[in-house]
Design a protein around this motif. Structure first.
Motif, mmCIF file in Angstrom:
data_model
loop_
_atom_site.group_PDB
_atom_site.id
_atom_site.type_symbol
_atom_site.label_atom_id
_atom_site.label_comp_id
_atom_site.label_asym_id
_atom_site.label_seq_id
_atom_site.Cartn_x
_atom_site.Cartn_y
_atom_site.Cartn_z
ATOM 1 N N LYS A 5 0.750 -1.258 0.034
ATOM 2 C CA LYS A 5 0.033 0.008 -0.246
ATOM 3 C C LYS A 5 0.996 1.235 0.113
ATOM 4 O O LYS A 5 0.566 2.179 -0.485
ATOM 5 C CB LYS A 5 -0.905 0.072 1.136
ATOM 6 N N ASP A 6 2.200 1.275 0.651
ATOM 7 C CA ASP A 6 2.802 2.463 0.861
ATOM 8 C C ASP A 6 4.001 2.229 -0.267
ATOM 9 O O ASP A 6 4.902 1.463 -0.109
ATOM 10 C CB ASP A 6 3.569 2.598 2.131
ATOM 11 N N TRP A 7 3.896 3.373 -1.261
ATOM 12 C CA TRP A 7 5.002 3.335 -2.365
ATOM 13 C C TRP A 7 6.053 4.292 -2.214
ATOM 14 O O TRP A 7 6.814 4.640 -3.242
ATOM 15 C CB TRP A 7 4.340 3.164 -3.820
ATOM 16 N N GLN A 8 6.012 4.993 -1.192
ATOM 17 C CA GLN A 8 6.957 5.766 -0.767
ATOM 18 C C GLN A 8 8.440 5.073 -0.611
ATOM 19 O O GLN A 8 8.472 4.008 0.116
ATOM 20 C CB GLN A 8 6.574 6.797 0.432
ATOM 21 N N PRO A 9 9.544 5.637 -1.053
ATOM 22 C CA PRO A 9 9.739 6.999 -1.643
ATOM 23 C C PRO A 9 9.738 6.944 -3.282
ATOM 24 O O PRO A 9 10.455 7.824 -3.889
ATOM 25 C CB PRO A 9 11.097 7.431 -1.134
ATOM 26 N N LEU A 10 8.938 6.118 -3.737
ATOM 27 C CA LEU A 10 9.220 5.862 -5.320
ATOM 28 C C LEU A 10 7.720 6.548 -5.871
ATOM 29 O O LEU A 10 7.820 7.207 -7.068
ATOM 30 C CB LEU A 10 9.430 4.474 -5.571
ATOM 31 N N ARG A 11 6.725 6.250 -5.525
ATOM 32 C CA ARG A 11 5.311 6.447 -5.901
ATOM 33 C C ARG A 11 4.595 6.959 -4.939
ATOM 34 O O ARG A 11 4.544 6.550 -3.741
ATOM 35 C CB ARG A 11 5.037 5.442 -6.737
ATOM 36 N N GLU A 12 3.298 7.276 -5.213
ATOM 37 C CA GLU A 12 2.012 7.636 -4.473
ATOM 38 C C GLU A 12 1.166 6.522 -4.358
ATOM 39 O O GLU A 12 0.719 6.379 -3.374
ATOM 40 C CB GLU A 12 1.283 9.135 -4.959
ATOM 41 N N SER A 13 1.178 5.795 -5.293
ATOM 42 C CA SER A 13 0.363 4.549 -5.436
ATOM 43 C C SER A 13 1.221 3.388 -6.328
ATOM 44 O O SER A 13 1.947 3.843 -7.115
ATOM 45 C CB SER A 13 -1.039 4.902 -6.038
ATOM 46 N N ASP A 14 0.417 2.275 -6.451
ATOM 47 C CA ASP A 14 0.975 1.068 -7.015
ATOM 48 C C ASP A 14 1.232 1.153 -8.652
ATOM 49 O O ASP A 14 0.102 1.588 -9.140
ATOM 50 C CB ASP A 14 0.058 0.164 -6.614
ATOM 51 N N PRO A 15 2.299 1.215 -8.993
ATOM 52 C CA PRO A 15 2.534 1.637 -10.560
ATOM 53 C C PRO A 15 2.110 0.583 -11.669
ATOM 54 O O PRO A 15 2.138 0.665 -12.545
ATOM 55 C CB PRO A 15 3.962 2.210 -10.405
ATOM 56 N N VAL A 16 2.051 -0.766 -10.797
ATOM 57 C CA VAL A 16 1.559 -2.043 -11.665
ATOM 58 C C VAL A 16 0.536 -2.768 -10.939
ATOM 59 O O VAL A 16 0.708 -4.021 -10.489
ATOM 60 C CB VAL A 16 3.203 -2.851 -11.615
ATOM 61 N N PRO A 17 -0.462 -2.087 -10.859
ATOM 62 C CA PRO A 17 -1.865 -2.799 -10.313
ATOM 63 C C PRO A 17 -2.110 -4.007 -10.920
ATOM 64 O O PRO A 17 -1.871 -4.222 -12.249
ATOM 65 C CB PRO A 17 -2.908 -1.662 -10.152
ATOM 66 N N GLY A 18 -2.869 -4.882 -10.633
ATOM 67 C CA GLY A 18 -3.319 -6.089 -10.949
ATOM 68 C C GLY A 18 -3.320 -7.166 -9.990
ATOM 69 O O GLY A 18 -2.688 -7.221 -9.182
ATOM 70 N N ASP A 19 -4.193 -8.248 -10.549
ATOM 71 C CA ASP A 19 -4.050 -9.400 -9.635
ATOM 72 C C ASP A 19 -4.044 -10.814 -10.354
ATOM 73 O O ASP A 19 -4.849 -11.202 -11.276
ATOM 74 C CB ASP A 19 -5.778 -9.558 -8.965
ATOM 75 N N PRO A 20 -2.615 -11.260 -10.674
ATOM 76 C CA PRO A 20 -2.497 -12.425 -11.484
ATOM 77 C C PRO A 20 -3.202 -13.689 -11.047
ATOM 78 O O PRO A 20 -3.723 -14.365 -12.041
ATOM 79 C CB PRO A 20 -0.918 -12.569 -11.055
ATOM 80 N N SER A 21 -3.488 -13.889 -9.788
ATOM 81 C CA SER A 21 -4.163 -14.977 -9.457
ATOM 82 C C SER A 21 -5.655 -14.873 -9.888
ATOM 83 O O SER A 21 -6.316 -15.795 -10.223
ATOM 84 C CB SER A 21 -4.192 -15.177 -7.935
ATOM 85 N N GLY A 22 -6.256 -13.784 -9.806
ATOM 86 C CA GLY A 22 -7.448 -13.505 -10.263
ATOM 87 C C GLY A 22 -7.951 -13.828 -11.790
ATOM 88 O O GLY A 22 -8.685 -14.265 -12.227
ATOM 89 N N VAL A 23 -6.782 -13.271 -12.554
ATOM 90 C CA VAL A 23 -6.636 -13.500 -13.942
ATOM 91 C C VAL A 23 -6.763 -14.984 -14.207
ATOM 92 O O VAL A 23 -7.398 -15.428 -15.125
ATOM 93 C CB VAL A 23 -5.573 -12.573 -14.472
#
Length: 446
Positions: A5-23
């Protein structure tokens, strides 16, 4: 696996969202459908080629069977190709997420080292030798700090590369999937509508906004009940969007159940509030009638002797002149009119009486609804004024039950709303995953 959930100090949010298991679960589902379609297509082809059926009906049946078999073949091809694309995307998505997570971990480790050295630098005394010493200090930088800065920069580069690759491959697979479904098989208007809803991300944004707005307005309505209709309208908007998404397989039926429950509770609360208002009007009317009769009886007792004397004089014959009898009759009628007027004044005083003032505690007991608290107090006032009247006692008892219903509806609605908005934080997004399992579109998917 839950995403960071916390992508500091690189980003404000997840840059690669998705759910491989769901796919992958969707791939498994689509594979089963493809196998079933293949089996049914073969059965229809075999039926069409059978020689044991004769007659016109047999020719028609064979023709229809071949046509349906071809459609099933097309559908099977579509499912088979799409599941292949999704399977490839799931593998690549998992690799991208592992690379991004590794970059995040390295960056956070490096940032901790940098932050620890900042504290040490602040404790050092000011250098008085000017720019020459500054340059020397830069050359003598702590190797651990220097390495941490290099590691942080390297993590940023790796994440940027991973994010770029993620976007490129996502676009690639999206194009492949669009190409696979662009075949000779014509989708119905319902399939087109489902696709439109799936692409309309703004619908979900509106639903989220309206849901939070309904919560806020619902709190305001505790103190200003007139705005309650706005909260109800917002809830209807949210329910309509969630129903549309659930019907098309783009939303959870659990959200629909929650929305319908909220509307049901709101409806119960509004009906109960109207019932309390009606009971208050009824109690006023009943109390006004009682006050009328009571005041009229009291006035009648006060002038009973005068009325009897006037009535006797009115009936006398013989030595009593007609003029005297008319004066006696007029007096009797005047006294009776005074009695009726006394009753009407008492009735009007009840009907036009100011609504009672309430205390802070009484307002709080009505969930902040000042009008409801005053109505309840008014109902109880007339019950206490005329304690022997069963209608007023019944009104007070019914009003209390309706008030309890209003409080119960508000408590249940507020509890459900709070649970829905806060469950993900408590369950680490398990609540959303549970709702996702309650997704099922209405109508054919191919």
């Amino acid at each position: 696996m839950a995403r960071p959930k916390d992508w500091q100090p690189l980003r404000e949010s997840d840059p690669v969202p998705g759910d491989p298991s769901g796919v992958r679960s969707q791939v498994t589902h689509m594979n089963k459908i493809a196998e079933y379609l293949r089996t049914q297509a073969k059965s229809l082809t075999a039926m069409a080629d059978a020689d044991n059926l004769k007659g016109k009906y047999a020719d028609k049946l064979a023709e229809d069977a071949r046509g349906l078999g071809r459609k099933l073949d097309l559908a099977e091809d579509r499912y088979r190709e799409v599941k292949g694309h999704l399977s490839g995307w799931a593998d690549e998505l998992e690799d991208f997420q592992k690379a991004a997570d590794k970059a995040l971990t390295d960056a956070q480790d490096a940032q901790r080292v940098i932050d620890s050295h900042k504290g040490k630098d602040n404790e050092k005394p000011a250098d008085k030798k000017g720019s020459q010493d500054d340059k020397a200090g830069s050359a003598d930088e702590d190797p651990a700090l220097k390495r941490a800065k290099e590691d942080l920069a390297d993590a940023r580069r790796r994440l940027n590369t991973t994010e770029g690759d993620y976007q490129e491959r996502a676009t690639h697979y999206a194009g492949k999937i669009r190409s696979s479904i662009d075949d000779d098989m014509k989708d119905s208007w319902w399939n087109d509508f489902k696709g439109w809803v799936a692409d309309a991300d703004w619908l979900g944004d509106i639903a989220d906004w309206a849901s939070w707005a309904a919560t806020f307005v619902g709190v305001v309505a505790m103190f200003f009940p007139a705005v309650g209709v706005i909260a109800l309208a917002l809830t209807v908007v949210v329910a309509a969007i969630h129903i549309t998404q659930a019907l098309t397989g783009n939303g959870s039926w659990f959200d629909v159940v929650m929305d319908l429950g909220a509307l049901k509770l709101a409806r119960n609360g509004m009906k109960a509030a109207k019932a309390v208002k009606a009971l208050q009007n009824s109690s006023r009317k009943t109390a006004a009638g009682l006050a009328n009769r009571q005041a009229k009886s009291q006035a009648a007792r006060g002038n009973a002797g005068a009325r009897k004397t006037a009535a006797r004089s009115e009936r006398k014959r013989g030595g009593t002149s007609r003029k005297n009898r008319e004066r006696a009759r007029a007096k009797r009628l005047r006294l009776e009119g005074e009695n009726r007027a006394a009753g009407k004044r008492a009735s009007d005083e009840v009907r036009d009486a100011e609504m009672p003032q309430i205390t802070a505690q009484e307002k709080a007991s009505a969930i902040g609804d000042k009008a409801l608290a005053r109505q309840m107090k008014d109902i109880n006032r007339w019950r206490d004024t005329y304690p022997d009247n069963p209608a007023l006692a019944s009104n007070a008892s019914q009003a209390q039950r309706h008030k309890d219903a209003i409080q119960g509806s508000w408590a249940a609605s507020t509890g459900l709303d709070a649970a829905d908005k806060g469950a993900d934080a408590v369950t680490d997004d398990g609540y959303s995953r549970m709702k996702d399992r309650m997704t099922a579109p209405v109508g054919s998917q191919w």
